[in-house]
Write a protein that holds these residues in place. Structure first.
Motif, PDB file in Angstrom:
ATOM      1  N   VAL A  68       0.836  -1.209   0.000  1.00 55.41           N
ATOM      2  CA  VAL A  68       0.000   0.000   0.000  1.00 55.41           C
ATOM      3  C   VAL A  68       0.868   1.256   0.000  1.00 55.41           C
ATOM      4  N   ALA A  69       1.947   1.251   0.778  1.00 57.31           N
ATOM      5  CA  ALA A  69       2.825   2.424   0.853  1.00 57.31           C
ATOM      6  C   ALA A  69       3.438   2.741  -0.513  1.00 57.31           C
ATOM      7  N   ALA A  76       2.271   1.879  -3.468  1.00 58.73           N
ATOM      8  CA  ALA A  76       1.206   2.296  -4.378  1.00 58.73           C
ATOM      9  C   ALA A  76       0.798   3.746  -4.124  1.00 58.73           C
ATOM     10  N   LEU A  77       0.659   4.110  -2.861  1.00 63.15           N
ATOM     11  CA  LEU A  77       0.277   5.489  -2.520  1.00 63.15           C
ATOM     12  C   LEU A  77       1.374   6.477  -2.912  1.00 63.15           C
ATOM     13  N   ALA A 112       1.271   7.004  -6.545  1.00 64.98           N
ATOM     14  CA  ALA A 112       0.094   7.797  -6.918  1.00 64.98           C
ATOM     15  C   ALA A 112       0.359   9.290  -6.739  1.00 64.98           C
ATOM     16  N   ILE A 113       1.038   9.654  -5.655  1.00 64.87           N
ATOM     17  CA  ILE A 113       1.373  11.064  -5.429  1.00 64.87           C
ATOM     18  C   ILE A 113       2.283  11.569  -6.533  1.00 64.87           C
ATOM     19  N   THR A 155       0.398  11.758  -9.949  1.00 63.27           N
ATOM     20  CA  THR A 155      -0.545  12.879  -9.912  1.00 63.27           C
ATOM     21  C   THR A 155       0.178  14.191 -10.172  1.00 63.27           C
ATOM     22  N   GLN A 177       6.559  11.953  -0.626  1.00 61.16           N
ATOM     23  CA  GLN A 177       6.168  10.564  -0.391  1.00 61.16           C
ATOM     24  C   GLN A 177       7.265   9.784   0.327  1.00 61.16           C
ATOM     25  N   PHE A 179       6.316   7.742   3.575  1.00 63.68           N
ATOM     26  CA  PHE A 179       6.302   6.278   3.504  1.00 63.68           C
ATOM     27  C   PHE A 179       7.679   5.630   3.572  1.00 63.68           C
ATOM     28  N   GLY A 192      -0.318   1.717  -8.427  1.00 67.03           N
ATOM     29  CA  GLY A 192      -0.654   3.049  -7.914  1.00 67.03           C
ATOM     30  C   GLY A 192      -0.564   4.107  -8.986  1.00 67.03           C
ATOM     31  N   ALA A 223      -3.644   6.506 -10.397  1.00 69.95           N
ATOM     32  CA  ALA A 223      -3.494   7.965 -10.342  1.00 69.95           C
ATOM     33  C   ALA A 223      -3.613   8.585 -11.730  1.00 69.95           C
TER      34      ALA A 223
END
Length: 242
Positions: free
Chosen positions: A130-131, A133-134, A137-138, A141, A168, A172, A214, A218
């Motif tokens: 998850v970390a 992927a997030l 995504a940042i 984006t 990020q 993370f 991720g 995004a």
């Protein structure tokens, strides 16, 4: 101006080498100096500033993706030709290997003792997934908002995207190392292995799958509901950066 694929691959190689070399170097320096908590900020800023320099130096030639996640995310939305994706990824991975090799050449055994800045996780597999992927995504984006969107403010894309990468890492880094870049992970792992260090090869799948997943999500959101959605006819990246 249109550049040949070979020249753009060379730009990706140079940009990724710069990003990985200084990012990995900062991680090794922090470990060697045992700076503790403030070390995460130093590593984050080193990555962010190195990416900003790479974007300003090579963005007009190749787009300075410097990351397979970014290349695949752009291609998924028609902003980059799929036929050129393999060449870019090869150049980026080569840049990760070269960057890690240069750090090893600079620090020698100290770099190996520090793990050569390799990104690993010590906790739960799902948390690391998850970390990554997030974090991806940042970053993606920011790419769509600052480099792809025609409404983006001029001249700030390099610092903005670099800041997204640094942010990020600060968020993370303790969970997964916040690589969000397979070239950044594979380069140190390969060089560390060749130099006789210990490598967590079993974790490599996280750094391959999670950032791409991720980044794709995004890219979809940015292209459908973000400022990049205002483009009537998608342009091929890096045209908006020129």
């Amino acid at each position: 101006m249109e550049y040949s694929l070979i020249r753009r691959m060379a730009a990706e190689l140079a940009g990724t080498t710069l990003l990985c070399g200084f990012g990995i170097g900062a991680a090794v320096a922090v470990s060697a100096a045992k700076t503790g908590g403030p070390g995460l900020l130093m590593v984050a800023l080193a990555h962010g500033l190195a990416l900003a320099v790479a974007i300003y130096a090579f963005g007009s030639v190749s787009g300075a993706h410097c990351n397979p996640t970014v290349t695949i995310a752009l291609a998924s939305r028609g902003r980059f030709p799929w036929r050129e994706v393999p060449g870019y990824i090869v150049a980026q991975i080569a840049g990760g290997l070269l960057g890690a090799s240069l750090v090893y050449a600079s620090y020698g055994g100290t770099a190996i003792d520090a793990g050569l800045g390799a990104t690993t996780y010590s906790g739960n597999f799902g948390h690391a997934l998850v970390a990554e992927a997030l974090g991806a995504a940042i970053l993606v984006t920011a790419v769509f908002a600052l480099a792809v969107s025609p409404t983006a403010p001029k001249g700030v894309f390099g610092f903005g995207i670099g800041l997204a990468l640094a942010t990020q890492i600060m968020a993370f880094g303790p969970a997964s190392g916040a690589s969000v870049n397979f070239a950044r992970t594979f380069g140190p792992d390969a060089v560390l292995s060749l130099a006789g260090g210990t490598v967590a090869w079993g974790q490599l799948l996280v750094y391959l799958i999670a950032p791409i997943a991720g980044g794709l999500i995004a890219a979809l959101v940015a292209d459908r509901v973000g400022s990049a959605a205002t483009v009537e006819e998608p342009e091929v990246f890096p045209a908006p950066m020129v």
